[in-house]
Design a protein around this motif. Structure first.
Motif, PDB file in Angstrom:
ATOM      1  N   GLU A   1      -5.940  -3.095  -6.742  1.00  0.00           N
ATOM      2  CA  GLU A   1      -6.993  -3.754  -5.966  1.00  0.00           C
ATOM      3  C   GLU A   1      -7.218  -3.008  -4.653  1.00  0.00           C
ATOM      4  O   GLU A   1      -6.283  -2.524  -4.022  1.00  0.00           O
ATOM      5  N   GLU A   2      -8.477  -2.895  -4.262  1.00  0.00           N
ATOM      6  CA  GLU A   2      -8.788  -2.316  -2.963  1.00  0.00           C
ATOM      7  C   GLU A   2      -8.854  -3.445  -1.946  1.00  0.00           C
ATOM      8  O   GLU A   2      -9.503  -4.466  -2.170  1.00  0.00           O
TER       9      GLU A   2
ATOM     10  N   THR B   1     -13.189   5.585   4.795  1.00  0.00           N
ATOM     11  CA  THR B   1     -13.257   4.359   4.016  1.00  0.00           C
ATOM     12  C   THR B   1     -12.746   3.188   4.853  1.00  0.00           C
ATOM     13  O   THR B   1     -12.075   3.390   5.854  1.00  0.00           O
TER      14      THR B   1
ATOM     15  N   LYS C   1      -5.493   0.727  -0.860  1.00  0.00           N
ATOM     16  CA  LYS C   1      -5.269   0.343  -2.247  1.00  0.00           C
ATOM     17  C   LYS C   1      -3.893  -0.289  -2.437  1.00  0.00           C
ATOM     18  O   LYS C   1      -2.887   0.270  -2.019  1.00  0.00           O
ATOM     19  N   ASN C   2      -3.874  -1.445  -3.103  1.00  0.00           N
ATOM     20  CA  ASN C   2      -2.636  -2.112  -3.475  1.00  0.00           C
ATOM     21  C   ASN C   2      -2.017  -1.308  -4.617  1.00  0.00           C
ATOM     22  O   ASN C   2      -2.637  -1.123  -5.654  1.00  0.00           O
TER      23      ASN C   2
ATOM     24  N   LYS D   1     -10.993   0.734   3.267  1.00  0.00           N
ATOM     25  CA  LYS D   1     -10.152   0.075   2.263  1.00  0.00           C
ATOM     26  C   LYS D   1      -8.825   0.798   2.105  1.00  0.00           C
ATOM     27  O   LYS D   1      -8.732   2.001   2.315  1.00  0.00           O
TER      28      LYS D   1
ATOM     29  N   CYS E   1       0.838  -1.196   0.000  1.00  0.00           N
ATOM     30  CA  CYS E   1       0.000   0.000   0.000  1.00  0.00           C
ATOM     31  C   CYS E   1       0.874   1.247   0.000  1.00  0.00           C
ATOM     32  O   CYS E   1       2.013   1.224   0.448  1.00  0.00           O
TER      33      CYS E   1
END
Length: 193
Positions: free
Chosen positions: A118-119, A108, A112-113, A110, A95
């Motif tokens: 991808e979340e 949020t 993010k990668n 999540k 991340c």
């Protein structure tokens, strides 16, 4: 009181991967990894979080690009350090730096990668662990307890930590951020009037 000594098998694995010879911020990567591990331990984190700190950048990060352990060896690392520790270390590596602040600032759940886009969903406990890792990593880069040449970005980051993280961080981690801020931006002396 339990000591913060590094498990010999973990140390040996990191040495075989080259952590003791890889330069990192004017010292070796291993010294930094061990410093993060020690801080997490001193702040009272559970062992899996401390071990995640010892492995927090082995797959490379957005700031430290050198990957001393390829992602293909995640299974081997997981077998060595445990599922939770490896999952936290992996999340820290893939991340964006300071990505753990996003959930606090934007509500949020999540992160993010960076590579895949991808979340990755995170729960409150994972967020807490990621913030502890982030702060231990950040603080370990300033062993003198202050930022020598701070810019506006450093001040903004420190203020963001101070305004958003207290509820999630251990007292030790939050106190370390307060201390770096106070040492870097001391209050002006009062003038007699």
């Amino acid at each position: 009181m339990k000591t913060s000594s590094v498990d010999e098998a973990h140390k040996q694995f990191l040495f075989e991967a080259g952590a003791d010879t890889t330069p990192h911020s004017g010292r070796t990567l291993y010294i930094h990894l061990e410093g993060v591990h020690r801080r997490l331990h001193d702040w009272g984190n559970e062992e899996s979080v401390c071990v995640a700190g010892l492995f927090h950048s082995v797959y490379g990060t957005s700031a430290f690009k050198q990957q001393i352990i390829p992602l293909e060896l995640r299974g081997r690392v997981r077998a060595l350090i445990g599922e939770k520790a490896e999952a936290l270390a992996y999340l820290f590596c893939v991340c964006e730096r300071h990505a753990c602040l996003g959930p606090l600032l934007y509500g949020t759940s999540k992160m993010k990668n960076m590579a895949s886009g991808e979340e990755i969903g995170i729960d409150e406990e994972t967020l807490r662990c990621m913030l502890e890792l982030e702060v231990a990593n950040f603080v370990d880069h300033f062993p003198g307890g202050k930022i020598d040449n701070p810019g506006a970005r450093a001040e903004m980051l420190l203020k963001t930590y101070l305004m958003t993280t207290e509820r999630y961080l251990s007292k030790g981690a939050y106190g370390a951020i307060q201390s770096i801020y106070a040492n870097t931006y001391p209050a002006p002396a009062a003038t007699a009037g």
